[in-house]
Design a protein around this motif. Structure first.
Motif, PDB file in Angstrom:
ATOM      1  N   ASP A 101       0.832  -1.210   0.000  1.00  0.00           N
ATOM      2  CA  ASP A 101       0.000   0.000   0.000  1.00  0.00           C
ATOM      3  C   ASP A 101       0.870   1.265   0.000  1.00  0.00           C
ATOM      4  O   ASP A 101       2.075   1.216   0.262  1.00  0.00           O
ATOM      5  N   HIS A 102       0.191   2.374  -0.266  1.00  0.00           N
ATOM      6  CA  HIS A 102       0.862   3.663  -0.342  1.00  0.00           C
ATOM      7  C   HIS A 102       0.082   4.662   0.507  1.00  0.00           C
ATOM      8  O   HIS A 102      -1.150   4.559   0.599  1.00  0.00           O
ATOM      9  N   LEU A 103       0.772   5.587   1.144  1.00  0.00           N
ATOM     10  CA  LEU A 103       0.060   6.651   1.858  1.00  0.00           C
ATOM     11  C   LEU A 103       0.684   7.999   1.553  1.00  0.00           C
ATOM     12  O   LEU A 103       1.855   8.086   1.161  1.00  0.00           O
ATOM     13  N   ILE A 104      -0.127   9.028   1.739  1.00  0.00           N
ATOM     14  CA  ILE A 104       0.315  10.412   1.496  1.00  0.00           C
ATOM     15  C   ILE A 104       0.295  11.123   2.843  1.00  0.00           C
ATOM     16  O   ILE A 104      -0.680  11.021   3.588  1.00  0.00           O
ATOM     17  N   THR A 105       1.366  11.838   3.137  1.00  0.00           N
ATOM     18  CA  THR A 105       1.412  12.552   4.407  1.00  0.00           C
ATOM     19  C   THR A 105       1.945  13.968   4.224  1.00  0.00           C
ATOM     20  O   THR A 105       2.729  14.234   3.307  1.00  0.00           O
ATOM     21  N   ASP A 135      -0.740  22.480  -0.276  1.00  0.00           N
ATOM     22  CA  ASP A 135      -0.773  22.490  -1.740  1.00  0.00           C
ATOM     23  C   ASP A 135      -1.673  21.344  -2.223  1.00  0.00           C
ATOM     24  O   ASP A 135      -1.230  20.204  -2.398  1.00  0.00           O
ATOM     25  N   ILE A 136      -2.949  21.668  -2.413  1.00  0.00           N
ATOM     26  CA  ILE A 136      -3.952  20.638  -2.711  1.00  0.00           C
ATOM     27  C   ILE A 136      -3.628  19.906  -4.022  1.00  0.00           C
ATOM     28  O   ILE A 136      -3.816  18.688  -4.123  1.00  0.00           O
ATOM     29  N   ASP A 137      -3.093  20.632  -5.012  1.00  0.00           N
ATOM     30  CA  ASP A 137      -2.748  19.977  -6.283  1.00  0.00           C
ATOM     31  C   ASP A 137      -1.694  18.900  -6.083  1.00  0.00           C
ATOM     32  O   ASP A 137      -1.768  17.827  -6.693  1.00  0.00           O
ATOM     33  N   SER A 138      -0.719  19.181  -5.202  1.00  0.00           N
ATOM     34  CA  SER A 138       0.346  18.184  -5.001  1.00  0.00           C
ATOM     35  C   SER A 138      -0.223  16.927  -4.342  1.00  0.00           C
ATOM     36  O   SER A 138       0.263  15.819  -4.580  1.00  0.00           O
ATOM     37  N   ILE A 139      -1.266  17.090  -3.548  1.00  0.00           N
ATOM     38  CA  ILE A 139      -1.899  15.919  -2.910  1.00  0.00           C
ATOM     39  C   ILE A 139      -2.625  15.097  -3.971  1.00  0.00           C
ATOM     40  O   ILE A 139      -2.481  13.877  -4.046  1.00  0.00           O
ATOM     41  N   LYS A 140      -3.366  15.802  -4.823  1.00  0.00           N
ATOM     42  CA  LYS A 140      -4.108  15.094  -5.890  1.00  0.00           C
ATOM     43  C   LYS A 140      -3.134  14.336  -6.789  1.00  0.00           C
ATOM     44  O   LYS A 140      -3.383  13.200  -7.183  1.00  0.00           O
ATOM     45  N   GLN A 141      -2.005  15.007  -7.099  1.00  0.00           N
ATOM     46  CA  GLN A 141      -1.031  14.371  -7.998  1.00  0.00           C
ATOM     47  C   GLN A 141      -0.354  13.157  -7.354  1.00  0.00           C
ATOM     48  O   GLN A 141       0.101  12.254  -8.056  1.00  0.00           O
ATOM     49  N   ALA A 142      -0.298  13.143  -6.031  1.00  0.00           N
ATOM     50  CA  ALA A 142       0.403  12.043  -5.344  1.00  0.00           C
ATOM     51  C   ALA A 142      -0.444  10.769  -5.253  1.00  0.00           C
ATOM     52  O   ALA A 142       0.068   9.705  -4.920  1.00  0.00           O
ATOM     53  N   ILE A 143      -1.756  10.891  -5.546  1.00  0.00           N
ATOM     54  CA  ILE A 143      -2.646   9.733  -5.384  1.00  0.00           C
ATOM     55  C   ILE A 143      -2.308   8.654  -6.425  1.00  0.00           C
ATOM     56  O   ILE A 143      -2.124   8.944  -7.606  1.00  0.00           O
ATOM     57  N   ARG A 144      -2.200   7.403  -5.936  1.00  0.00           N
ATOM     58  CA  ARG A 144      -1.938   6.258  -6.826  1.00  0.00           C
ATOM     59  C   ARG A 144      -3.068   5.246  -6.653  1.00  0.00           C
ATOM     60  O   ARG A 144      -3.823   5.325  -5.688  1.00  0.00           O
ATOM     61  N   PRO A 145      -3.144   4.254  -7.541  1.00  0.00           N
ATOM     62  CA  PRO A 145      -4.213   3.252  -7.367  1.00  0.00           C
ATOM     63  C   PRO A 145      -4.133   2.537  -6.016  1.00  0.00           C
ATOM     64  O   PRO A 145      -5.149   2.101  -5.484  1.00  0.00           O
ATOM     65  N   ASN A 146      -2.919   2.414  -5.439  1.00  0.00           N
ATOM     66  CA  ASN A 146      -2.775   1.692  -4.160  1.00  0.00           C
ATOM     67  C   ASN A 146      -2.724   2.635  -2.943  1.00  0.00           C
ATOM     68  O   ASN A 146      -2.329   2.220  -1.853  1.00  0.00           O
ATOM     69  N   THR A 147      -3.132   3.905  -3.119  1.00  0.00           N
ATOM     70  CA  THR A 147      -3.125   4.842  -1.981  1.00  0.00           C
ATOM     71  C   THR A 147      -4.265   4.487  -1.030  1.00  0.00           C
ATOM     72  O   THR A 147      -5.431   4.452  -1.419  1.00  0.00           O
ATOM     73  N   LYS A 148      -3.902   4.242   0.235  1.00  0.00           N
ATOM     74  CA  LYS A 148      -4.892   3.830   1.240  1.00  0.00           C
ATOM     75  C   LYS A 148      -5.253   4.967   2.177  1.00  0.00           C
ATOM     76  O   LYS A 148      -6.336   5.011   2.748  1.00  0.00           O
TER      77      LYS A 148
END
Ligand code: PLP
Length: 401
Positions: A101-105, A135-148
């Protein structure tokens, strides 16, 4: 402003009695519990009995009282009490994320959390994207299919950036991702679950307990999530076992009942200090000041009446100046040179060399963490103007202003 919810009232409405009618719930200092019927014991292990206790690593009545009060305060279905804030954060993340899995922080996050995410999670093949949470755009761009998971702090440590919880929640929902928020810096004044967070974690060590006499944490979320955490077969909290001692949780519960008064005073004092220092020409970071880049957003997120919290920071540019200033402020009785926060006395530390020292230098620079940043947890001083005068004296004496 979020007007419909008063966390203090939610706690006040609770009726929690001791077993002999004590106004405080009884402390259950038992690690194990008897059953009248062996079948009930089996059923309890299977998770089929409501209100039965089997073993204190699983649930303890004293921890349940505190969990119920915190769930009421947050407006979540349930909560779980842990032996530290880090236990709450790590158990909640490990419960949600599996290998692959992947996460964004937010890159700006408490140093211990940063170290766990960047140095520890790779062991489990869980990957992490560190982003600028504003930076909301950077969050959207970081999303991957396996982002949990999207993980952030309401008010980030130590830069005091504000996470736009409603917007993060919309993004998370749209992609089937969980939003977890650490609300340690601003309990009561912000209610992240009411703004769309799925899970709220706390270091109770800080404002909620308010006495700096113990380490504790909490995870607030849905019944399903808390049940999963405490599942005897595969629940992360049950199996890793970071349970809080019931004596400590009963103390924290009593302190929770004065949190609303303390938060108002912390906020009042921090606002006075922040305004006063800004007037003197000091570079101040405080989300209650109109000069803070996310001040307007923050105004839409706070519950009325609690102010903007007790955390502020100033930037004196160099480590040397920060060290001189902190030493002198301690000698003059402004407060203590100590890490941690939410105490009745003012605490201050140089973030880059203390609670964010786990963050590599180049990352500190990239996120804008000045080496001269002094983070303050403003105390409950009865006369904050006097403390402001003392800080002013130190700044002038050291020729910082
Ligand atoms: N979250 C934040 C924002 C913190 O500042 C800290 C500690 O300083 C923690 C979590 C960790 O809490 P604890 O020390 O109770 O494990």
């Amino acid at each position: 402003m979020n007007t419909s919810f008063d966390p203090a009232e939610q706690i006040q409405n609770l009726l929690q009695f001791g077993e002999f009618g004590g106004v405080n719930p009884s402390i259950t200092d038992s690690s194990t519990f008897t059953f009248l019927d062996p079948v009930t014991m089996t059923e309890t292990f299977l998770g089929h009995t409501e209100g039965c206790f089997l073993y204190s690593r699983h649930w303890n009545p004293s921890n349940k009282y505190l969990a119920d009060a915190l769930a009421a305060m947050e407006g979540t279905e349930n909560a779980w009490i842990t032996a530290s804030g880090m236990a709450a954060i790590t158990c909640a993340i490990l419960q949600l994320c599996n290998s692959g899995d992947h996460l964004i922080t937010s890159v700006t996050t408490y140093g211990g959390t940063f170290a766990f995410l960047s140095n520890y999670l790779p062991k489990f093949n869980i990957s992490v994207s560190f982003v600028d949470i504003t930076d909301i755009d950077s969050i959207k761009q970081a999303i991957r299919p396996n982002t949990k998971l999207i993980y952030t702090e309401t008010v980030t440590n130590p830069l005091l950036q504000i996470s736009d919880i409603p917007v993060l929640s919309d993004i998370a929902r749209e992609h089937g991702i969980t939003l977890m928020v650490d609300n340690t810096f601003i309990p009561m004044a912000v209610s992240p679950a009411r703004l769309g967070a799925d899970i709220v974690v706390y270091s109770l060590t800080k404002f909620i307990n308010g006495k700096n006499d113990c380490i504790a944490g909490a995870i607030c979320g849905t019944n399903d999530f808390i049940d999963a955490l405490s599942n005897v077969k595969n629940g992360t909290a049950m199996l890793l076992g970071p349970v809080l001692d019931p004596l400590r949780s009963s103390g924290i519960l009593k302190n929770l009942h004065t949190l609303h008064i303390r938060m108002k005073q912390h906020s009042h004092n921090a606002m006075t200090m922040a305004k006063g220092l800004q007037k003197l020409g000091v570079k101040v970071i405080y989300p209650g000041l109109p000069s803070h880049p996310q001040h307007e957003l923050f105004c839409t997120m706070v519950n009325p009446g609690y102010g903007y919290g007790g955390m502020m920071a100033i930037d004196v540019e160099t480590v040397e100046k920060a060290n001189e200033l902190m030493g002198m402020m301690q000698a003059e009785g402004v407060g203590y040179l100590a890490v941690s926060l939410g105490y009745f006395k003012t605490l201050f530390s140089n973030s880059g060399r203390s609670t964010s020292s786990e963050v590599p230098k180049e990352v500190q620079q990239k996120m804008g963490l000045s080496e001269g940043l002094v983070r303050f947890s403003i105390g409950l001083d009865n006369n904050i103007d006097k403390s402001l005068m003392k800080v002013r004296y130190c700044l002038t004496n050291l020729r910082i202003i």
